[in-house]
Design an enzyme around this catalytic site. Structure first.
Site, mmCIF file in Angstrom:
data_model
loop_
_atom_site.group_PDB
_atom_site.id
_atom_site.type_symbol
_atom_site.label_atom_id
_atom_site.label_comp_id
_atom_site.label_asym_id
_atom_site.label_seq_id
_atom_site.Cartn_x
_atom_site.Cartn_y
_atom_site.Cartn_z
ATOM 1 N N HIS A 175 0.807 -1.212 0.000
ATOM 2 C CA HIS A 175 0.000 0.000 0.000
ATOM 3 C C HIS A 175 0.846 1.271 0.000
ATOM 4 O O HIS A 175 0.487 2.262 -0.624
ATOM 5 C CB HIS A 175 -0.938 -0.008 1.206
ATOM 6 C CG HIS A 175 -2.222 -0.707 0.907
ATOM 7 N ND1 HIS A 175 -2.894 -1.448 1.839
ATOM 8 C CD2 HIS A 175 -2.946 -0.767 -0.216
ATOM 9 C CE1 HIS A 175 -3.990 -1.943 1.283
ATOM 10 N NE2 HIS A 175 -4.042 -1.544 0.045
ATOM 11 N N CYS A 187 -4.627 -6.866 -24.305
ATOM 12 C CA CYS A 187 -4.756 -6.155 -23.036
ATOM 13 C C CYS A 187 -3.777 -6.674 -21.986
ATOM 14 O O CYS A 187 -3.869 -6.331 -20.815
ATOM 15 C CB CYS A 187 -6.194 -6.217 -22.513
ATOM 16 S SG CYS A 187 -6.790 -7.889 -22.269
HETATM 17 C C1 PEP Z 1 -3.716 -11.351 -19.474
HETATM 18 O O1 PEP Z 1 -3.682 -12.520 -19.107
HETATM 19 O O2 PEP Z 1 -2.931 -10.863 -20.303
HETATM 20 C C2 PEP Z 1 -4.721 -10.427 -18.920
HETATM 21 C C3 PEP Z 1 -4.877 -9.214 -19.384
HETATM 22 O O3 PEP Z 1 -5.441 -10.869 -17.862
HETATM 23 P P1 PEP Z 1 -4.862 -10.917 -16.369
HETATM 24 O O4 PEP Z 1 -3.505 -10.276 -16.369
HETATM 25 O O5 PEP Z 1 -5.850 -10.220 -15.526
HETATM 26 O O6 PEP Z 1 -4.802 -12.407 -16.146
#
Ligand code: PEP
Ligand code: MG
Length: 595
Positions: free
Chosen positions: A204, A517
């Site tokens: 934190h 992502c």
């Molecule tokens: C990933 O696996 O790239 C993703 C975006 O999901 P997380 O990092 O939440 O598993």
């Protein structure tokens, strides 16, 4: 982010220490050493007849601590933000947990020890249990317990806060372990940086430093013992480096780096309202990843076009219990409103793996990343899935909300998820609840089987989002949270690139847009490569967005395509890394300072 080699260089006048970079930025100034630990607890045994006296002392300290935390929460809400103030909610929750206080009372009575020792014993036990959990977020909650225990013990001993509220000159705060409640008390305009012996990038105190935009390095083990107040300290928060008593040469290079970074960051700020478009007209949609609604303002501030990944599992993890349908409706609707018509891609619950809560009552698994994680958990618990889908549909009435299924490995999972979605839509129809009938549906491609069968999956969704964090771990059989195999976790491995290319091509054949992502999207060098491979969208932490936008705006698509062609012909991850580094050195050399 390794803390290896965190020793001063032998023989060198200036001592260079390596820790974990917790908040980017460079800082230089005199150290202010705060040694705040309450290590000495006097006379821990009490005569048996006095146990009730200790119980009463504890009750008084408990009440005082509760009041202080509540006051701090309000102070931080006013001075910093609601998000940071929530830290004190977790502290108040830890303090209010009857198991915590009852155990302390038991220890006072059974072990006949004073209240201070009882607090220390119980906090150590509890923190130890938390530290054994595989989920990093929950492990970090051990720090909350220590913070609360420290405050309790101080109140019992009548010791005032060690942290000054006023500083007569700017300085770098050096501490063994500054707690969040201590961190926020410091006058932020006088704090140049933080250096701490303990903590990790997700502690934190580190999160607070980031929110305050103050450079910080943590995890330096025994640095604070080597420093005296007034010693000069130089810190590089991005690289996790601290130099004690730096030489003139160190300072010169520090000033150069600081100037370059300031200029680059200022230049990047100008990009906020510009689109992510290459000089030859190819648009890449740039979205942000978030874990809670308080990040929406940061998403907009950093110029994102929307939310590309809302990691909803944090609603469960921060509550330490399932989020109800009503709570989810409130949260998703608020996010959709805050984003004012921009896309909000809500990912269905991705619990399991390293985000374990044990809420299902299922037994712990030997290989949680390969077990009942994510969509597998949701399909086993349709009541949880339905509540979430209903909440997402509710929110779709007020904004551009989209739904995304995580960890799809097979088309049957996709069909079952879509069946549930349709059945929730029918329920809302009967109830007369408005929702977006054309809500876009996406699948995360983060398992090799999904990439290899992307053509089949494409028939059931509107978009693909490649989760490279998992795709890399499942392709290379490298546990993404295991430090010992971190050198084998290679985003540019030829197998990973080929799976990404397969997915993009399959998506495009079916007129789907395809995004990334995972963390690969946040690295300007790899973003170039993805651009060349044909990606349509990139989603990343808001703070990473300006640099990625910058390289996109400087790179003609044709050049990125040439890079991708060479990368896909390469035989090793290292070769691809070199190609990408060389490419960015030519296109946007100043960004090398930031990556
Ligand atoms: C990933 O696996 O790239 C993703 C975006 O999901 P997380 O990092 O939440 O598993
Ligand atoms: Mg994932």
């Amino acid at each position: 982010m390794s803390s290896d080699g965190n020793k001063p260089h032998p023989g060198a006048e200036a001592a260079v220490w390596r820790g974990v970079g917790a908040a980017a930025g460079v800082a230089f100034g005199p150290a202010l050493v705060i040694r705040g630990s309450v290590d000495e607890i006097p006379g821990d045994l009490v005569a048996s007849g006095n146990a009730e006296l200790e119980v009463a002392r504890f009750a008084e300290a408990l009440a005082a601590t509760r009041d202080q935390l509540a006051a701090l929460r309000e102070e931080v809400r006013a001075r910093v933000s609601g998000n940071e103030a929530a830290i004190f909610d977790s502290h108040l929750m830890a303090l209010g947990d009857p198991q915590f206080s009852e155990k302390i009372l038991d220890v006072i009575r059974v072990e006949a020890c004073n209240a201070e020792s009882a607090v220390r014993i119980v906090a150590d036990q509890l923190a130890h249990t938390l530290a054994l959990l595989s989920d990093e977020y929950l492990r970090e909650r051990a720090a909350d317990i220590h913070d609360v225990a420290r405050r309790l013990i101080r109140n019992l001993l009548g010791i005032p806060d060690m942290v000054p509220r006023d500083l007569d000159r700017p300085c770098v705060i050096v501490a063994d372990a500054l707690t969040p409640s201590e961190t926020v008390l410091l006058p932020r305009d006088r704090v140049l940086g933080f250096v701490m012996d303990r903590g990790s990038a997700t502690s934190h105190a580190a999160l607070l430093a980031r929110a305050l935009e103050i450079p910080a390095v943590v995890g330096l083990h025994n640095f604070s013992a080597e420093v005296r107040t007034g010693d000069e300290v130089l810190i590089d928060g991005a690289r996790g480096i601290v130099v004690l008593r730096p030489s003139r040469q160190d300072l010169e290079s520090f000033h150069k780096i600081a100037a370059v970074r300031r200029r680059v960051e200022l230049d990047l700020r100008q990009l906020r309202d510009l689109p992510g478009v290459t000089p030859d007209g190819r648009t890449i949609h740039l979205h942000a990843n978030i874990e809670n609604n308080s990040e929406c303002s940061s998403v907009l501030d950093h110029g994102a076009e929307g939310i590309g990944l809302y990691r909803t599992e944090y609603l469960w993890l921060t509550r330490n219990r399932p989020a109800t349908e009503a709570e989810q409706i409130e949260v998703y609707t608020e996010a959709a409103r805050a984003m004012k018509g921009k896309p909000v891609i809500i990912r269905a619950l991705d619990l399991g793996g390293d985000k374990f809560m044990g809420i299902s009552g299922d037994r712990r698994e030997a290989n949680p990343f390969l077990g009942i994680r994510s969509i597998r958990y949701l399909l086993r618990h349709p009541e949880v899935f339905r509540a979430q889908l209903r909440a997402i549909l509710h929110a779709s009435a007020v904004g551009n909300v989209q739904v995304m299924y995580p960890m799809i490995s097979d088309v049957s999972e996709l069909k079952q998820a879509n069946d549930l979605l349709r059945s929730c839509q029918r329920e809302l129809d009967i109830e007369g609840t408005p929702y977006d009938r054309n809500i876009p549906v996406g699948a995360m491609i983060e398992i090799p089987s999904a990439a290899l069968t992307a053509d089949t999956l494409a028939e059931h969704v509107d978009f693909f989002c490649i989760g490279t964090n998992d795709l890399i771990q499942y392709t290379l059989a490298v546990d993404r949270v295991n430090d010992s195999v971190i050198h084998l976790y290679q985003p540019t491995h030829p197998s990973v690139l080929r799976l990404i290319q397969l997915t993009i091509d399959a998506g495009h054949r079916h007129d789907l847009w395809v995004g990334v992502c995972g963390e690969m999207a946040a690295d300007p060098m790899l973003a170039m490569l993805l651009l060349g491979m044909g990606i349509d969208e990139l989603s990343m932490a808001p703070v990473a967005l300006p640099a990625v936008k910058d390289v996109i705006r400087k790179t003609p698509l044709a050049e990125a395509q040439k890079l991708a062609e060479s990368a896909l012909r390469a035989n090793t991850a290292g070769e691809v890394q070199r190609l990408c580094r060389e490419f960015i050195r030519r296109r946007a050399p100043e960004l090398l300072e930031l990556v």
